[in-house]
Each structure stands twice: as C-alpha cells, then as structure tokens.
Motif scaffolding. Structure first.
Motif, PDB file in Angstrom:
ATOM      1  N   ILE A 112      35.679  30.104  30.695  1.00  0.00           N
ATOM      2  CA  ILE A 112      34.598  30.458  31.618  1.00  0.00           C
ATOM      3  C   ILE A 112      34.926  31.752  32.339  1.00  0.00           C
ATOM      4  O   ILE A 112      35.978  31.870  32.976  1.00  0.00           O
ATOM      5  N   LEU A 113      34.013  32.703  32.240  1.00  0.00           N
ATOM      6  CA  LEU A 113      34.073  33.928  33.028  1.00  0.00           C
ATOM      7  C   LEU A 113      32.987  33.807  34.088  1.00  0.00           C
ATOM      8  O   LEU A 113      31.843  34.183  33.881  1.00  0.00           O
ATOM      9  N   ASP A 114      33.361  33.221  35.214  1.00  0.00           N
ATOM     10  CA  ASP A 114      32.404  32.871  36.262  1.00  0.00           C
ATOM     11  C   ASP A 114      32.265  34.044  37.223  1.00  0.00           C
ATOM     12  O   ASP A 114      32.805  34.037  38.335  1.00  0.00           O
ATOM     13  N   LEU A 115      31.491  35.027  36.794  1.00  0.00           N
ATOM     14  CA  LEU A 115      31.354  36.255  37.579  1.00  0.00           C
ATOM     15  C   LEU A 115      30.416  36.087  38.766  1.00  0.00           C
ATOM     16  O   LEU A 115      30.514  36.839  39.740  1.00  0.00           O
ATOM     17  N   THR A 116      29.505  35.106  38.703  1.00  0.00           N
ATOM     18  CA  THR A 116      28.429  35.046  39.687  1.00  0.00           C
ATOM     19  C   THR A 116      28.363  33.649  40.297  1.00  0.00           C
ATOM     20  O   THR A 116      28.000  32.682  39.634  1.00  0.00           O
ATOM     21  N   LEU A 117      28.694  33.553  41.577  1.00  0.00           N
ATOM     22  CA  LEU A 117      28.753  32.268  42.275  1.00  0.00           C
ATOM     23  C   LEU A 117      27.670  32.162  43.347  1.00  0.00           C
ATOM     24  O   LEU A 117      27.850  31.534  44.390  1.00  0.00           O
ATOM     25  N   HIS A 118      26.527  32.760  43.067  1.00  0.00           N
ATOM     26  CA  HIS A 118      25.462  32.860  44.056  1.00  0.00           C
ATOM     27  C   HIS A 118      24.974  31.498  44.556  1.00  0.00           C
ATOM     28  O   HIS A 118      24.530  31.370  45.697  1.00  0.00           O
ATOM     29  N   PRO A 168      40.025  27.104  30.823  1.00  0.00           N
ATOM     30  CA  PRO A 168      40.471  28.460  31.201  1.00  0.00           C
ATOM     31  C   PRO A 168      39.394  29.163  32.021  1.00  0.00           C
ATOM     32  O   PRO A 168      38.236  29.222  31.606  1.00  0.00           O
ATOM     33  N   LEU A 169      39.807  29.701  33.165  1.00  0.00           N
ATOM     34  CA  LEU A 169      38.821  30.150  34.146  1.00  0.00           C
ATOM     35  C   LEU A 169      39.225  31.463  34.789  1.00  0.00           C
ATOM     36  O   LEU A 169      40.336  31.616  35.296  1.00  0.00           O
ATOM     37  N   VAL A 170      38.287  32.404  34.769  1.00  0.00           N
ATOM     38  CA  VAL A 170      38.390  33.641  35.547  1.00  0.00           C
ATOM     39  C   VAL A 170      37.114  33.727  36.371  1.00  0.00           C
ATOM     40  O   VAL A 170      36.014  33.619  35.837  1.00  0.00           O
ATOM     41  N   ILE A 171      37.254  33.883  37.680  1.00  0.00           N
ATOM     42  CA  ILE A 171      36.073  33.924  38.533  1.00  0.00           C
ATOM     43  C   ILE A 171      36.026  35.236  39.308  1.00  0.00           C
ATOM     44  O   ILE A 171      37.017  35.943  39.446  1.00  0.00           O
ATOM     45  N   SER A 172      34.813  35.539  39.791  1.00  0.00           N
ATOM     46  CA  SER A 172      34.660  36.667  40.695  1.00  0.00           C
ATOM     47  C   SER A 172      33.628  36.303  41.754  1.00  0.00           C
ATOM     48  O   SER A 172      33.235  35.133  41.872  1.00  0.00           O
ATOM     49  N   ALA A 224      36.342  40.783  30.941  1.00  0.00           N
ATOM     50  CA  ALA A 224      36.358  40.191  29.598  1.00  0.00           C
ATOM     51  C   ALA A 224      37.783  40.034  29.091  1.00  0.00           C
ATOM     52  O   ALA A 224      38.150  39.000  28.519  1.00  0.00           O
ATOM     53  N   HIS A 225      38.612  41.029  29.313  1.00  0.00           N
ATOM     54  CA  HIS A 225      39.991  40.967  28.823  1.00  0.00           C
ATOM     55  C   HIS A 225      40.827  39.963  29.617  1.00  0.00           C
ATOM     56  O   HIS A 225      41.729  39.329  29.056  1.00  0.00           O
ATOM     57  N   TYR A 226      40.490  39.780  30.881  1.00  0.00           N
ATOM     58  CA  TYR A 226      41.222  38.785  31.671  1.00  0.00           C
ATOM     59  C   TYR A 226      40.949  37.366  31.165  1.00  0.00           C
ATOM     60  O   TYR A 226      41.862  36.534  31.094  1.00  0.00           O
ATOM     61  N   ILE A 227      39.688  37.050  30.807  1.00  0.00           N
ATOM     62  CA  ILE A 227      39.421  35.693  30.325  1.00  0.00           C
ATOM     63  C   ILE A 227      40.044  35.480  28.951  1.00  0.00           C
ATOM     64  O   ILE A 227      40.539  34.381  28.646  1.00  0.00           O
ATOM     65  N   VAL A 228      40.082  36.499  28.133  1.00  0.00           N
ATOM     66  CA  VAL A 228      40.763  36.370  26.832  1.00  0.00           C
ATOM     67  C   VAL A 228      42.246  36.074  27.043  1.00  0.00           C
ATOM     68  O   VAL A 228      42.831  35.216  26.368  1.00  0.00           O
ATOM     69  N   ASP A 229      42.865  36.772  27.986  1.00  0.00           N
ATOM     70  CA  ASP A 229      44.285  36.523  28.288  1.00  0.00           C
ATOM     71  C   ASP A 229      44.513  35.073  28.730  1.00  0.00           C
ATOM     72  O   ASP A 229      45.484  34.429  28.316  1.00  0.00           O
TER      73      ASP A 229
END
Length: 417
Positions: free
Chosen positions: A240-246, A276-280, A397-402
């Motif tokens: 999960i690339l959770d970029l938007t937590l509105h 696997p999780l990267v958030i912003s 994108a590269h962070y979630i792949v890592d």
C-alpha cells in the motif's frame, strides 16, 4: 444451471417476486426467491421461507412473532445475510437481485455487502432518490443500484420496465461476466489519491507500472480508502502506497464531502495484516464542505472554491495538532517497519507560497505533532517537494517497492533490470 438469488418481502412484494422469477427463468437461468417478510400477512411466490431463514440463524419464527417490527427487521437483516453467504460459499448462487423500499433494501443490501467484489449484485430501490446517499445501499462493495422512480406497489407501466431492466442487468452479468475478483500474476500495489493529490499519485502509479506491478488507485473521498483496507485484509493487495489520508480529516470534523463512518477503519485492517506500507500526508491539511454548511471560524480560515458548491478549507493550527495525534494514534498499532513520507512544500496543490491554501504554521504543527508521537516502527523520511508533484510520486513509488522487497513480497532484484 446458474442461479440468481432474489431477495423480496413476499407479503407485500409477491407480485414483483414472481415477475422477477419469471424473467430470470425465461432467460434460461434458475431463480431462488428468499422471503424476508416480517409482517403478519401471508406470503406468496417464494422458494425459501422466512421461517427457514430465521431458524437457520438460531431462532424459530414462533419466538420472533411477539417481537417488535424493528426487532424482527434487525434480526432478519443479519439472518438473511448469513443465509446468502452460506449459499455463495456452497456454490449455489451466481448472482443476487432485489427490488423494494427501505425495509427490503436494508436487508438485501446488508446481504449483498457480505459478498465479494465481482459477484453480480443488483438493487432497484426507492432509497436511491432525493438527497439520500448511496452508502446505505452499496457500503464498500460493487452493488449496481437502480432508482425505482415510483414506489413498488404492484406491477404497472413503470415498475415492469424498471424491474425488467434490473433483471436484464443481473442476468447479463451472470451470463457474460460475474467473476469474483481474484489476483492476477503480477504483485498488486494500492495507491490512494484524490483530485488535489492526483499529479503526485499518478506519477507514482506510472512508475510502479513501468516496473511491472499491477496498480489500483483508490479515491480517498468516502469509501475508497476503506475498500482498499478491506481488499488488503483479504489478501488482494501486496503493498500500500497510502499517499492520501483525507478521510481522517473528515472524520475529525464529523462532516464534509468526504465524510463517512468507513473512515474509522483507515490504517486499521491493513496494519493488522502487516501489509507493506508507505504513507504520506496527502489531504490531511484541509476539509471540504458544501458552501451551504461551512464550519465555524471561517473568518480565521483560508479557503478556496473547488467548484460552485464545495469549498476547500485549510485547517487551523490547533486542528492540525489534533489531527497529528489522531494519525500518530493509528500508527501506534504498527508492529512492523513502515515508512512515513513528509512533504515539506505542501500536502496537496494550491499550498505553495502565494497560493490560496498556503499556511505554513498549520503544516508545521501537523508535521511536528506526527513526528513527535509516532512509534519506533515508523521511519520518518523528509522529502523536499510538494506531495502533488511528479518528483514526489516517483520517490514514493520506489519506497513502497523497497518495503515490499524487505517483506518478501518482491524478489530482491526486482526493478533492477
């Protein structure tokens, strides 16, 4: 022969039940009419009685008789859902349809919402009208909803056509599509976005697709993020690339365009499953309200019109602190390594210096509160870009792949060729 379940209150909608059943059978399929009636009048034209439904859930209908109408509906709502799920799990139904008013919609929709994405579900309802939202009907599932136009009080020139169209829709799905959602050969990454984070998110999507991943975008205004969480919990998402937590901001305000009870499961199910999780922080810094129901203290707030009916309103510093603590509290449940990407030049577009929603104090308070309160499993990474830029999206994108590599969801040499 494929079978379509028909959920109807066969005391008041027995004519409609027969019409639906006949239509389905004329198309070469089998119909299984499930009676959800709770009133004292006799029922007709059904295959599965309410007595069988009630008893299968643990209570003989005789014991239900003295209960109030509300108690009966509440019990049968869950009983019908359990019965339908059992039919699905046993491979006895291939689609489901219902027509009716509020009582029947509540029961049928509850059952439909328990079935997987891709399974044909059609609801023709009087509830889909006026200012009512579809959340009551669809929840976070792919239920096809058809407004009834008029009430279902028997068969007439309107109801025959509406019901025929609904039946044709369900029959067509069962015959020509109707496959329950399954993963393909590629690993799947979910990305959350909305209009104001679209540029950064799309750049991330394109970068991930370029590397050979399957990417699903979820609109973080209502049930999109919740649907993503549900899919992740069911093993359909590998990262999960959770970029938007509105949705968290709308949850805090208790209203707004993106408000909904499903916000409460954001960063819950996926974290429990250790996906696997990267958030912003996309969209955390503003709330979207109708221009007819603006929040208080508007004289202190920066805002801009998204369209003629909706305003995007920057949060105040004390609200930013509260939201920072809410996010940190959600992340306190994290028991595995995740990354938190901090954009230092804004969490959406229109937030650079000189633009409508530029408010560095609120941004600073939000970021600092989060950093000070997250647990040690959360690695904070500062990225000197606005979130809604291609540069930010590509890095994300590269962070979630890592992260997916570290957790064994991707081979270590993935993306190196």
């Amino acid at each position: 022969m494929k079978t379509i379940a028909v959920i109807e209150s066969c005391d008041t909608k027995f004519k409609e039940a027969k019409f639906i059943s006949d239509f389905i059978k004329n198309e070469g399929l089998n119909a299984l009419v499930i009676n959800t009636a709770t009133g004292p009048a006799p029922s007709y034209n059904y295959d599965i009685s309410r007595e069988e439904i009630a008893e299968s859930y643990g209570t003989p209908w005789e014991e239900m008789k003295p209960k109030s109408k509300g108690e009966k509906i509440d019990y049968m709502k869950d009983a019908v859902a359990a019965y339908v799920v059992k039919l699905y799990e046993e491979g006895k139904i291939d689609g489901i349809i219902s027509v009716g008013g509020l009582q029947n919609t509540v029961m049928a929709a509850n059952a439909m919402q328990k079935l997987p994405i891709g399974f044909p579900k059609v609801m023709a309802t009087t509830v889909a009208s006026g200012t009512r939202k579809f959340d009551l009907v669809v929840g976070d599932k792919d239920i096809t909803v058809m407004p009834a136009i008029c009430d279902f009080t028997g068969l007439n020139i309107v109801t025959r056509q509406v019901i025929s169209n609904a039946c044709a829709c369900c029959v067509g799905m069962v015959k020509c599509a109707g496959q329950v959602l399954t993963k393909g050969d590629k690993p799947v990454v979910a990305v959350t976005l909305m209009g104001v984070t679209n540029t950064g998110a799309v750049a991330a999507v394109e970068e991930l697709e370029k590397m050979g991943l399957e990417v699903i975008g979820f609109h973080a205004t209502g049930v999109g993020g919740a649907t993503m969480e549900d899919m992740a919990a069911n093993g359909l998402v590998d990262g999960i690339l959770d970029l938007t937590l509105h949705e968290l901001t709308s949850e805090y305000f208790g209203g707004g365009f993106s408000y909904g009870p499903k916000a409460k499961i954001r960063l819950v199910e996926s974290v429990e499953k250790k996906v696997p999780l990267v958030i912003s922080l996309g969209g955390l810094d503003f709330v979207d309200f109708s221009t007819s129901e603006l929040p208080d203290r508007m004289d202190e707030r920066k805002y801009m019109l998204h369209n003629a009916n909706t305003a995007h309103i920057k949060i105040l510093p004390e609200e930013a602190e509260a939201l920072g603590k809410i996010l940190a509290e959600r992340l306190s449940k994290v028991t595995y390594p995740v990354k938190l990407l901090i954009p230092t030049k804004g969490m959406r577009h229109n937030t650079l210096e000189g633009q409508e929603l530029y408010e560095p104090k609120s941004d600073s308070v939000l970021i600092q509160t989060i950093i000070e309160n997250v647990n040690d499993n959360v690695e904070v990474i500062v990225i000197p870009h606005n979130l809604d830029t291609p540069e930010f999206g590509v890095k994300a994108a590269h962070y979630i792949v890592d992260e997916m590599k570290k957790q064994g969801k991707l081979p270590q040499n993935f993306g190196e060729n």
